[in-house]
Design a protein around this motif. Sequence first.
Motif, PDB file in Angstrom:
ATOM      1  N   SER A   1       0.688  -1.095   0.122  1.00 24.59           N
ATOM      2  CA  SER A   1      -0.032  -0.050  -0.044  1.00 24.59           C
ATOM      3  C   SER A   1       0.893   1.290   0.088  1.00 24.59           C
ATOM      4  N   PHE A   2       2.005   1.248   0.627  1.00 26.55           N
ATOM      5  CA  PHE A   2       3.133   2.396   0.727  1.00 26.55           C
ATOM      6  C   PHE A   2       3.538   2.579  -0.654  1.00 26.55           C
ATOM      7  N   ILE A   3       4.044   1.443  -1.165  1.00 25.24           N
ATOM      8  CA  ILE A   3       4.807   1.778  -2.456  1.00 25.24           C
ATOM      9  C   ILE A   3       3.839   1.702  -3.708  1.00 25.24           C
ATOM     10  N   HIS A   4       2.819   1.388  -3.736  1.00 21.63           N
ATOM     11  CA  HIS A   4       2.108   1.506  -4.948  1.00 21.63           C
ATOM     12  C   HIS A   4       0.803   2.182  -4.672  1.00 21.63           C
ATOM     13  N   GLY A   5       0.608   2.965  -3.451  1.00 22.36           N
ATOM     14  CA  GLY A   5      -0.635   3.689  -3.139  1.00 22.36           C
ATOM     15  C   GLY A   5      -0.275   5.145  -3.881  1.00 22.36           C
ATOM     16  N   ILE A   6      -1.600   5.681  -3.921  1.00 24.69           N
ATOM     17  CA  ILE A   6      -1.500   7.173  -4.581  1.00 24.69           C
ATOM     18  C   ILE A   6      -2.016   7.981  -3.342  1.00 24.69           C
ATOM     19  N   TRP A   7      -0.999   9.042  -3.217  1.00 30.66           N
ATOM     20  CA  TRP A   7      -1.087   9.743  -2.030  1.00 30.66           C
ATOM     21  C   TRP A   7      -1.503  11.103  -2.136  1.00 30.66           C
ATOM     22  N   SER A   8      -2.425  11.490  -1.071  1.00 24.07           N
ATOM     23  CA  SER A   8      -2.785  12.959  -1.260  1.00 24.07           C
ATOM     24  C   SER A   8      -1.879  13.802  -0.880  1.00 24.07           C
ATOM     25  N   GLU A   9      -2.277  15.129  -0.918  1.00 26.47           N
ATOM     26  CA  GLU A   9      -1.403  16.005  -0.033  1.00 26.47           C
ATOM     27  C   GLU A   9      -1.531  16.021   1.207  1.00 26.47           C
TER      28      GLU A   9
ATOM     29  N   SER B   1      -4.550   5.990  -1.194  1.00 25.78           N
ATOM     30  CA  SER B   1      -5.595   5.077  -1.952  1.00 25.78           C
ATOM     31  C   SER B   1      -4.788   4.265  -2.669  1.00 25.78           C
ATOM     32  N   SER B   2      -5.547   3.145  -2.811  1.00 23.69           N
ATOM     33  CA  SER B   2      -5.024   1.863  -3.678  1.00 23.69           C
ATOM     34  C   SER B   2      -5.596   2.147  -5.050  1.00 23.69           C
ATOM     35  N   PRO B   3      -4.776   1.994  -6.054  1.00 23.77           N
ATOM     36  CA  PRO B   3      -5.062   2.235  -7.463  1.00 23.77           C
ATOM     37  C   PRO B   3      -5.921   0.950  -8.051  1.00 23.77           C
ATOM     38  N   LYS B   4      -5.846  -0.213  -7.051  1.00 23.95           N
ATOM     39  CA  LYS B   4      -6.402  -1.471  -7.801  1.00 23.95           C
ATOM     40  C   LYS B   4      -8.053  -1.484  -7.516  1.00 23.95           C
ATOM     41  N   MET B   5      -8.701  -2.174  -8.290  1.00 28.02           N
ATOM     42  CA  MET B   5      -9.927  -2.442  -7.795  1.00 28.02           C
ATOM     43  C   MET B   5     -10.172  -3.547  -6.889  1.00 28.02           C
ATOM     44  N   LYS B   6     -11.230  -3.300  -5.986  1.00 28.82           N
ATOM     45  CA  LYS B   6     -11.390  -4.611  -5.088  1.00 28.82           C
ATOM     46  C   LYS B   6     -12.902  -4.989  -5.072  1.00 28.82           C
ATOM     47  N   PHE B   7     -12.856  -6.259  -4.860  1.00 27.58           N
ATOM     48  CA  PHE B   7     -14.194  -7.193  -4.944  1.00 27.58           C
ATOM     49  C   PHE B   7     -14.643  -7.286  -3.561  1.00 27.58           C
ATOM     50  N   GLU B   8     -15.852  -6.877  -3.372  1.00 23.14           N
ATOM     51  CA  GLU B   8     -16.509  -7.039  -1.931  1.00 23.14           C
ATOM     52  C   GLU B   8     -17.838  -7.677  -1.971  1.00 23.14           C
ATOM     53  N   LYS B   9     -17.976  -8.594  -1.175  1.00 24.40           N
ATOM     54  CA  LYS B   9     -19.415  -9.279  -0.977  1.00 24.40           C
ATOM     55  C   LYS B   9     -20.237  -8.377  -0.049  1.00 24.40           C
ATOM     56  N   GLU B  10     -21.295  -8.055  -0.276  1.00 23.67           N
ATOM     57  CA  GLU B  10     -22.399  -7.110   0.709  1.00 23.67           C
ATOM     58  C   GLU B  10     -23.449  -8.136   0.873  1.00 23.67           C
TER      59      GLU B  10
ATOM     60  N   GLY C   1     -25.477  -8.212  -2.256  1.00 25.21           N
ATOM     61  CA  GLY C   1     -24.949  -8.704  -3.645  1.00 25.21           C
ATOM     62  C   GLY C   1     -23.221  -8.373  -3.600  1.00 25.21           C
ATOM     63  N   LYS C   2     -22.882  -8.136  -4.817  1.00 22.67           N
ATOM     64  CA  LYS C   2     -21.339  -8.035  -4.865  1.00 22.67           C
ATOM     65  C   LYS C   2     -20.976  -6.810  -5.594  1.00 22.67           C
ATOM     66  N   LYS C   3     -20.032  -6.269  -5.131  1.00 25.75           N
ATOM     67  CA  LYS C   3     -19.644  -4.772  -5.536  1.00 25.75           C
ATOM     68  C   LYS C   3     -18.143  -4.675  -6.048  1.00 25.75           C
ATOM     69  N   TRP C   4     -17.991  -3.891  -7.007  1.00 27.99           N
ATOM     70  CA  TRP C   4     -16.345  -3.600  -7.254  1.00 27.99           C
ATOM     71  C   TRP C   4     -16.306  -2.227  -6.774  1.00 27.99           C
ATOM     72  N   SER C   5     -15.361  -2.142  -6.018  1.00 29.04           N
ATOM     73  CA  SER C   5     -14.983  -0.521  -5.655  1.00 29.04           C
ATOM     74  C   SER C   5     -13.585  -0.256  -6.067  1.00 29.04           C
ATOM     75  N   PHE C   6     -13.389   1.021  -6.072  1.00 24.23           N
ATOM     76  CA  PHE C   6     -12.102   1.480  -6.590  1.00 24.23           C
ATOM     77  C   PHE C   6     -11.843   2.897  -5.558  1.00 24.23           C
ATOM     78  N   GLY C   7     -10.656   2.906  -5.401  1.00 27.85           N
ATOM     79  CA  GLY C   7     -10.054   4.141  -4.462  1.00 27.85           C
ATOM     80  C   GLY C   7     -10.030   3.843  -2.921  1.00 27.85           C
TER      81      GLY C   7
END
Length: 176
Positions: free
Chosen positions: A94-102, A115-124, A127-133
Amino acid sequence: MAKRYNQYTDTEKEFYFYIGLLSDRFAKMEVLVRDMLGAFISDDDVLNAYLFEKNSLDANIKLIKTINVRHNYEPEILKGILEEVNYIKSERNSFIHGIWSEPSAKDNDIFIFCSSPKMKFEKEPNGKKWSFGHGKSVRLTYIKKLVSRIDDIMVSQEAFVERLKNFDLEYWMSKG
Protein backbone atom coordinates in the motif's frame (compact mmCIF):
# COMPACT_ATOMS: atom_id res chain seq x y z
CA MET A 1 0.15 19.54 -12.17
CA ALA A 2 3.55 18.59 -10.83
CA LYS A 3 5.34 20.98 -8.52
CA ARG A 4 8.98 21.94 -8.33
CA TYR A 5 10.85 21.28 -5.07
CA ASN A 6 10.78 24.92 -3.99
CA GLN A 7 6.99 24.95 -4.31
CA TYR A 8 6.50 22.32 -1.59
CA THR A 9 5.78 23.31 1.98
CA ASP A 10 8.02 22.14 4.83
CA THR A 11 5.23 19.76 5.87
CA GLU A 12 5.17 18.19 2.41
CA LYS A 13 8.97 17.96 2.27
CA GLU A 14 9.09 16.20 5.64
CA PHE A 15 6.45 13.70 4.59
CA TYR A 16 8.07 12.94 1.23
CA PHE A 17 11.47 12.56 2.91
CA TYR A 18 10.09 9.88 5.24
CA ILE A 19 8.09 8.06 2.59
CA GLY A 20 11.26 7.91 0.48
CA LEU A 21 13.25 6.65 3.46
CA LEU A 22 10.58 4.03 4.12
CA SER A 23 10.72 2.88 0.50
CA ASP A 24 14.50 2.54 0.75
CA ARG A 25 14.21 0.52 3.97
CA PHE A 26 11.61 -1.81 2.43
CA ALA A 27 14.03 -2.58 -0.41
CA LYS A 28 17.01 -3.15 1.89
CA MET A 29 14.99 -5.42 4.20
CA GLU A 30 13.91 -7.48 1.20
CA VAL A 31 17.52 -7.86 0.00
CA LEU A 32 18.50 -8.98 3.50
CA VAL A 33 15.84 -11.72 3.34
CA ARG A 34 17.53 -12.88 0.15
CA ASP A 35 20.90 -12.72 1.94
CA MET A 36 19.49 -14.81 4.78
CA LEU A 37 18.34 -17.43 2.29
CA GLY A 38 21.67 -17.34 0.52
CA ALA A 39 23.58 -17.88 3.77
CA PHE A 40 21.82 -21.24 4.10
CA ILE A 41 22.86 -22.24 0.57
CA SER A 42 26.37 -21.02 -0.20
CA ASP A 43 29.07 -18.58 0.86
CA ASP A 44 29.15 -17.26 -2.71
CA ASP A 45 27.18 -13.98 -2.58
CA VAL A 46 27.14 -13.60 -6.38
CA LEU A 47 25.69 -17.07 -6.86
CA ASN A 48 23.09 -16.48 -4.16
CA ALA A 49 22.06 -13.14 -5.63
CA TYR A 50 21.74 -14.73 -9.07
CA LEU A 51 19.73 -17.73 -7.81
CA PHE A 52 17.22 -15.73 -5.80
CA GLU A 53 17.05 -12.26 -7.38
CA LYS A 54 13.83 -12.96 -9.28
CA ASN A 55 12.05 -14.59 -6.35
CA SER A 56 9.29 -12.72 -4.60
CA LEU A 57 9.67 -11.89 -0.95
CA ASP A 58 7.08 -14.57 -0.16
CA ALA A 59 9.00 -17.19 -2.13
CA ASN A 60 12.24 -16.41 -0.31
CA ILE A 61 10.55 -16.54 3.09
CA LYS A 62 9.01 -19.93 2.23
CA LEU A 63 12.38 -21.26 1.08
CA ILE A 64 14.06 -20.10 4.29
CA LYS A 65 11.42 -21.86 6.37
CA THR A 66 11.68 -25.04 4.29
CA ILE A 67 15.47 -25.15 4.43
CA ASN A 68 15.55 -24.46 8.14
CA VAL A 69 13.29 -27.45 8.82
CA ARG A 70 16.38 -29.51 7.97
CA HIS A 71 18.99 -27.31 9.65
CA ASN A 72 16.94 -26.13 12.64
CA TYR A 73 19.28 -23.14 12.96
CA GLU A 74 18.18 -20.65 15.65
CA PRO A 75 14.51 -21.47 14.96
CA GLU A 76 12.99 -19.03 17.47
CA ILE A 77 15.18 -16.13 16.37
CA LEU A 78 14.47 -16.90 12.71
CA LYS A 79 10.74 -17.16 13.40
CA GLY A 80 10.78 -13.75 15.10
CA ILE A 81 12.63 -12.10 12.24
CA LEU A 82 10.32 -13.59 9.62
CA GLU A 83 7.21 -12.57 11.58
CA GLU A 84 8.49 -8.99 11.66
CA VAL A 85 9.26 -9.09 7.93
CA ASN A 86 5.74 -10.41 7.23
CA TYR A 87 4.19 -7.60 9.27
CA ILE A 88 6.14 -5.01 7.30
CA LYS A 89 5.37 -6.79 4.01
CA SER A 90 1.66 -6.38 4.68
CA GLU A 91 2.16 -2.59 4.80
CA ARG A 92 4.66 -2.42 1.95
CA ASN A 93 2.41 -2.70 -1.07
CA SER A 94 0.00 0.00 0.00
CA PHE A 95 2.87 2.39 0.71
CA ILE A 96 4.84 1.67 -2.44
CA HIS A 97 1.96 1.33 -4.91
CA GLY A 98 -0.48 3.67 -3.21
CA ILE A 99 -1.55 7.06 -4.49
CA TRP A 100 -0.89 9.71 -1.87
CA SER A 101 -2.99 12.80 -1.26
CA GLU A 102 -1.40 16.09 -0.25
CA PRO A 103 -0.12 15.94 3.35
CA SER A 104 -1.78 18.18 5.89
CA ALA A 105 -0.88 19.19 9.42
CA LYS A 106 -3.41 18.35 12.13
CA ASP A 107 -3.28 17.46 15.85
CA ASN A 108 0.52 17.94 16.07
CA ASP A 109 1.10 15.45 13.27
CA ILE A 110 1.04 15.20 9.51
CA PHE A 111 -1.79 13.19 7.93
CA ILE A 112 -2.04 11.85 4.45
CA PHE A 113 -4.51 9.57 2.70
CA CYS A 114 -3.11 6.66 0.72
CA SER A 115 -5.53 5.13 -1.78
CA SER A 116 -5.03 1.92 -3.67
CA PRO A 117 -5.14 2.13 -7.46
CA LYS A 118 -6.51 -1.41 -7.64
CA MET A 119 -10.10 -2.52 -7.92
CA LYS A 120 -11.44 -4.38 -4.92
CA PHE A 121 -14.21 -6.98 -5.02
CA GLU A 122 -16.43 -7.07 -1.95
CA LYS A 123 -19.35 -9.28 -1.03
CA GLU A 124 -22.18 -7.38 0.56
CA PRO A 125 -25.43 -8.63 2.10
CA ASN A 126 -27.41 -7.45 -0.93
CA GLY A 127 -24.96 -8.62 -3.59
CA LYS A 128 -21.45 -8.08 -4.88
CA LYS A 129 -19.67 -4.86 -5.61
CA TRP A 130 -16.46 -3.63 -7.18
CA SER A 131 -14.93 -0.61 -5.53
CA PHE A 132 -12.07 1.67 -6.43
CA GLY A 133 -10.05 4.15 -4.41
CA HIS A 134 -10.14 2.35 -1.08
CA GLY A 135 -7.33 3.27 1.24
CA LYS A 136 -6.40 4.63 4.62
CA SER A 137 -5.36 7.74 6.42
CA VAL A 138 -1.79 7.57 7.70
CA ARG A 139 0.08 9.66 10.25
CA LEU A 140 3.67 10.68 9.68
CA THR A 141 4.47 9.42 13.19
CA TYR A 142 3.36 5.94 12.05
CA ILE A 143 5.64 6.10 9.02
CA LYS A 144 8.54 7.15 11.28
CA LYS A 145 7.80 4.18 13.55
CA LEU A 146 7.81 1.83 10.55
CA VAL A 147 11.21 3.18 9.48
CA SER A 148 12.55 2.56 12.97
CA ARG A 149 11.00 -0.90 13.10
CA ILE A 150 12.56 -1.86 9.78
CA ASP A 151 15.92 -0.54 10.98
CA ASP A 152 15.64 -2.90 13.97
CA ILE A 153 14.66 -5.81 11.71
CA MET A 154 17.63 -5.15 9.45
CA VAL A 155 20.02 -5.19 12.41
CA SER A 156 18.60 -8.60 13.38
CA GLN A 157 18.81 -9.84 9.79
CA GLU A 158 22.43 -8.73 9.41
CA ALA A 159 23.43 -10.36 12.70
CA PHE A 160 21.62 -13.57 11.74
CA VAL A 161 23.41 -13.70 8.37
CA GLU A 162 26.81 -13.13 10.01
CA ARG A 163 26.22 -15.87 12.58
CA LEU A 164 24.98 -18.27 9.92
CA LYS A 165 27.96 -17.56 7.63
CA ASN A 166 30.31 -18.36 10.54
CA PHE A 167 28.46 -21.55 11.44
CA ASP A 168 29.27 -24.79 9.65
CA LEU A 169 25.82 -26.21 8.90
CA GLU A 170 27.15 -29.29 7.13
CA TYR A 171 29.42 -30.21 10.04
CA TRP A 172 26.57 -29.65 12.49
CA MET A 173 24.22 -31.85 10.41
CA SER A 174 26.80 -34.66 10.19
CA LYS A 175 27.01 -34.73 14.02
CA GLY A 176 23.23 -34.97 14.47
